[in-house]
Design a protein around this motif. Structure first.
Motif, PDB file in Angstrom:
ATOM      1  N   UNK A  58     -20.691  32.859   4.866  1.00 24.34           N
ATOM      2  CA  UNK A  58     -20.679  31.700   3.972  1.00 24.34           C
ATOM      3  C   UNK A  58     -21.854  30.747   4.197  1.00 24.34           C
ATOM      4  N   UNK A  59     -22.223  30.528   5.455  1.00 25.19           N
ATOM      5  CA  UNK A  59     -23.311  29.594   5.754  1.00 25.19           C
ATOM      6  C   UNK A  59     -24.657  30.125   5.246  1.00 25.19           C
ATOM      7  N   UNK A  70     -21.912  22.560  -3.258  1.00 24.80           N
ATOM      8  CA  UNK A  70     -21.145  23.745  -2.891  1.00 24.80           C
ATOM      9  C   UNK A  70     -20.833  23.659  -1.400  1.00 24.80           C
ATOM     10  N   UNK A  71     -19.575  23.909  -1.018  1.00 28.24           N
ATOM     11  CA  UNK A  71     -19.176  23.761   0.378  1.00 28.24           C
ATOM     12  C   UNK A  71     -18.868  25.113   1.010  1.00 28.24           C
ATOM     13  N   UNK A  72     -18.777  25.122   2.337  1.00 25.24           N
ATOM     14  CA  UNK A  72     -18.393  26.343   3.053  1.00 25.24           C
ATOM     15  C   UNK A  72     -16.994  26.782   2.639  1.00 25.24           C
ATOM     16  N   UNK A  73     -16.120  25.839   2.368  1.00 24.71           N
ATOM     17  CA  UNK A  73     -14.759  26.160   1.919  1.00 24.71           C
ATOM     18  C   UNK A  73     -14.802  26.980   0.627  1.00 24.71           C
ATOM     19  N   UNK A  74     -15.613  26.547  -0.350  1.00 28.57           N
ATOM     20  CA  UNK A  74     -15.745  27.274  -1.614  1.00 28.57           C
ATOM     21  C   UNK A  74     -16.257  28.687  -1.362  1.00 28.57           C
ATOM     22  N   UNK A  75     -17.273  28.789  -0.509  1.00 25.05           N
ATOM     23  CA  UNK A  75     -17.918  30.077  -0.274  1.00 25.05           C
ATOM     24  C   UNK A  75     -17.053  31.028   0.545  1.00 25.05           C
ATOM     25  N   UNK A  76     -16.304  30.504   1.513  1.00 22.92           N
ATOM     26  CA  UNK A  76     -15.407  31.361   2.306  1.00 22.92           C
ATOM     27  C   UNK A  76     -14.386  32.033   1.403  1.00 22.92           C
TER      28      UNK A  76
END
Length: 109
Positions: A58-59, A70-76
């Motif tokens: 994600x990072x 866009x956040x890590x939460x969205x991408x995870x």
């Protein structure tokens, strides 16, 4: 009369923000990110650049996409769904060489 004013406003927008997709959040009490086709396409491109869904994190996806907000939460969450979709698609295309469907059910043994 207002053309100079509009021109100045456009000039103040950074170039990368003009081409980056905007984030769409739902109107729910707990807003969720709506993955537009443009945003998903950028996600898929970033994953491909990073060596595929199993190697991408994600990072690193967030850095490669460069989308503000866009956040890590969205991408995870999206990466997990993307991996599962790829995995189930792979399982569906794998067929035994004899062409028959083999189902393993331990309770029938």
């Amino acid at each position: 009369m207002f053309s100079g004013l509009i021109h100045r406003q456009e000039a103040s927008i950074p170039q990368e923000e003009i081409h980056s997709p905007s984030l769409v959040l739902t109107a729910d009490p707990k807003p969720r990110l709506r993955w537009t086709s443009d945003l998903h396409e950028r996600f898929v491109d970033a994953v491909a650049q990073l060596g595929g869904p199993e190697k991408a994190t994600p990072k690193t996806i967030m850095r490669a996409m460069g989308v503000k907000g866009l956040t890590l939460f969205h991408l995870k969450s999206h990466l997990q769904k993307y991996r599962l979709g790829k995995q189930s698609g792979k399982e569906m295309t794998e067929q035994p060489k004899d062409g028959n469907l083999h189902i393993y059910c331990p309770s029938l043994l």
